[in-house]
Design an enzyme around this catalytic site. Structure first.
Site, PDB file in Angstrom:
ATOM      1  N   ASN A   1     -10.179  37.170 -17.819  1.00 41.82           N
ATOM      2  CA  ASN A   1     -12.059  37.887 -16.836  1.00 41.82           C
ATOM      3  C   ASN A   1     -11.965  39.585 -17.538  1.00 41.82           C
ATOM      4  OD1 ASN A   1     -13.375  36.077 -15.526  1.00 41.82           O
ATOM      5  ND2 ASN A   1     -11.812  35.834 -14.971  1.00 41.82           N
TER       6      ASN A   1
ATOM      7  N   LEU B   1      -6.743  41.210  -6.193  1.00 49.09           N
ATOM      8  CA  LEU B   1      -6.130  40.067  -4.143  1.00 49.09           C
ATOM      9  C   LEU B   1      -5.748  41.887  -2.974  1.00 49.09           C
ATOM     10  CD1 LEU B   1      -3.391  37.975  -5.613  1.00 49.09           C
ATOM     11  CD2 LEU B   1      -5.693  38.127  -5.856  1.00 49.09           C
TER      12      LEU B   1
ATOM     13  N   ASN C   1     -17.937  40.046  -7.339  1.00 45.50           N
ATOM     14  CA  ASN C   1     -16.562  39.343  -7.501  1.00 45.50           C
ATOM     15  C   ASN C   1     -17.041  37.952  -8.663  1.00 45.50           C
ATOM     16  OD1 ASN C   1     -13.443  38.812  -6.639  1.00 45.50           O
ATOM     17  ND2 ASN C   1     -14.772  37.808  -5.484  1.00 45.50           N
TER      18      ASN C   1
ATOM     19  N   HIS D   1     -15.358  34.220  -7.802  1.00 42.66           N
ATOM     20  CA  HIS D   1     -14.420  33.119  -6.646  1.00 42.66           C
ATOM     21  C   HIS D   1     -13.925  31.822  -7.830  1.00 42.66           C
ATOM     22  CE1 HIS D   1     -12.151  32.106  -3.203  1.00 42.66           C
ATOM     23  NE2 HIS D   1     -12.623  30.619  -3.699  1.00 42.66           N
TER      24      HIS D   1
ATOM     25  N   ASP E   1     -15.161  36.776   0.479  1.00 41.39           N
ATOM     26  CA  ASP E   1     -15.913  35.543  -0.319  1.00 41.39           C
ATOM     27  C   ASP E   1     -17.068  35.365   0.267  1.00 41.39           C
ATOM     28  OD1 ASP E   1     -12.704  34.232  -1.078  1.00 41.39           O
ATOM     29  OD2 ASP E   1     -13.777  35.900  -1.515  1.00 41.39           O
TER      30      ASP E   1
ATOM     31  N   GLU F   1     -15.643  30.957 -16.156  1.00 44.43           N
ATOM     32  CA  GLU F   1     -16.221  31.438 -15.529  1.00 44.43           C
ATOM     33  C   GLU F   1     -16.067  32.965 -16.995  1.00 44.43           C
ATOM     34  OE1 GLU F   1     -11.684  31.164 -12.812  1.00 44.43           O
ATOM     35  OE2 GLU F   1     -12.350  32.962 -12.857  1.00 44.43           O
TER      36      GLU F   1
HETATM   37  C1  GRF Z   1      -9.966  33.923 -11.674  1.00 40.65           C
HETATM   38  O1  GRF Z   1      -9.386  32.720 -11.102  1.00 40.65           O
HETATM   39  C2  GRF Z   1     -10.554  34.244 -10.620  1.00 40.65           C
HETATM   40  O2  GRF Z   1     -11.914  33.633 -10.241  1.00 40.65           O
HETATM   41  C3  GRF Z   1      -9.713  34.737  -9.438  1.00 40.65           C
HETATM   42  O3  GRF Z   1      -8.314  34.972 -10.387  1.00 40.65           O
HETATM   43  C4  GRF Z   1      -8.303  34.297 -11.498  1.00 40.65           C
HETATM   44  C5  GRF Z   1      -7.662  36.213 -12.371  1.00 40.65           C
HETATM   45  O4  GRF Z   1      -7.772  35.675 -13.479  1.00 40.65           O
HETATM   46  N1  GRF Z   1     -10.105  35.819  -8.323  1.00 40.65           N
HETATM   47  P1  GRF Z   1      -7.575  36.592 -14.506  1.00 40.65           P
HETATM   48  O5  GRF Z   1      -6.623  37.854 -13.564  1.00 40.65           O
HETATM   49  O6  GRF Z   1      -8.733  37.359 -14.884  1.00 40.65           O
HETATM   50  O7  GRF Z   1      -7.192  35.587 -16.316  1.00 40.65           O
END
Ligand code: GRF
Length: 215
Positions: free
Chosen positions: A17, A95, A112, A114, A155, A184
């Site tokens: 992301n 996390l 955020n 999800h 969330d 995403e």
């Molecule tokens: C994503 O699937 C997001 O929805 C979740 O954690 C993952 C992170 O993926 N919260 P990345 O590290 O951005 O590849």
């Protein structure tokens, strides 16, 4: 457009992301720039930031001497964000549970992502493949992803954007996660651009998306 929006990304994982956001900023598809990346673990996201020449901070959560409490840890996160004059905090696979002080400092300016359609399959412990496995175990026919503003409860903040994605008969948590991830990436940049244009208005639990003209 005046100064570009300065984004601070908090991440604990691979960073796909983050990579999409950095690429969209570099290509001018986002009126923003990633000013700093912060993580509680050494991870792929920090590597990607370093490769892109963006300040990357690993705040080792296991270092009890430096961070004896959650407040001390989040105090250090806040310091880095302010040091880099961050206008929007983006959680991308972060996390760590945050203290209310950190969340309140960026109220209405922290997002955020999800990997499910909140309010379903959200909350403490609902991260990564746990989410997709729960969706499959429940027998859902659609899943998807959600971008929301962050509130004190995990969330539960007001929803900005959602995208529904079909669940296929033979899906596993891995195949479902892989189908949702590209959405995403798309949705996060859409939400950040709306924020950069000042088109997001929080009204209680709802987020109104203002028409482009009136921003
Ligand atoms: C994503 O699937 C997001 O929805 C979740 O954690 C993952 C992170 O993926 N919260 P990345 O590290 O951005 O590849």
């Amino acid at each position: 457009m005046g100064d570009r929006l300065r984004i601070g990304v908090l991440a604990s994982g691979g960073g796909t992301n983050l990579q999409t956001i950095m690429d969209n900023c570099a290509a001018g598809r986002l009126d923003a720039e990633v000013a700093v990346v912060i993580s509680d673990v050494e991870c792929g996201a920090l590597e990607r930031a370093r490769t892109a020449g963006i300040p990357a901070h690993w705040l080792n959560r296991r270092c009890k001497q430096r961070f004896p409490t959650r407040e001390a840890f989040d105090g250090a996160v806040l310091e880095r964000l302010q040091e880099h004059e961050v206008g929007l905090v983006v959680l991308a696979g972060y996390l760590r549970m945050m203290t209310s002080e950190l969340v309140d400092s960026y109220a209405g300016r922290m997002m955020n992502i999800h990997p499910a359609l909140l309010p379903s399959f959200g909350g403490p412990g609902m991260w990564g493949h746990n989410v997709h496995q729960a969706v499959l175990d429940y027998g859902c026919k659609v899943s998807g992803c959600t971008i929301h503003f962050v509130s004190r409860d995990t969330d539960e903040g007001p929803i900005i954007l959602q995208r529904a994605v079909p669940v296929e008969e033979d899906d596993t948590a891995e195949t479902l996660a892989a189908r949702i991830l590209p959405y995403e990436h798309e949705l996060y940049s859409e939400a950040i651009q709306l924020f950069a244009e000042g088109r997001l208005k929080i009204e209680g639990r709802r987020v109104r998306i203002l028409p482009a003209a009136s921003a």
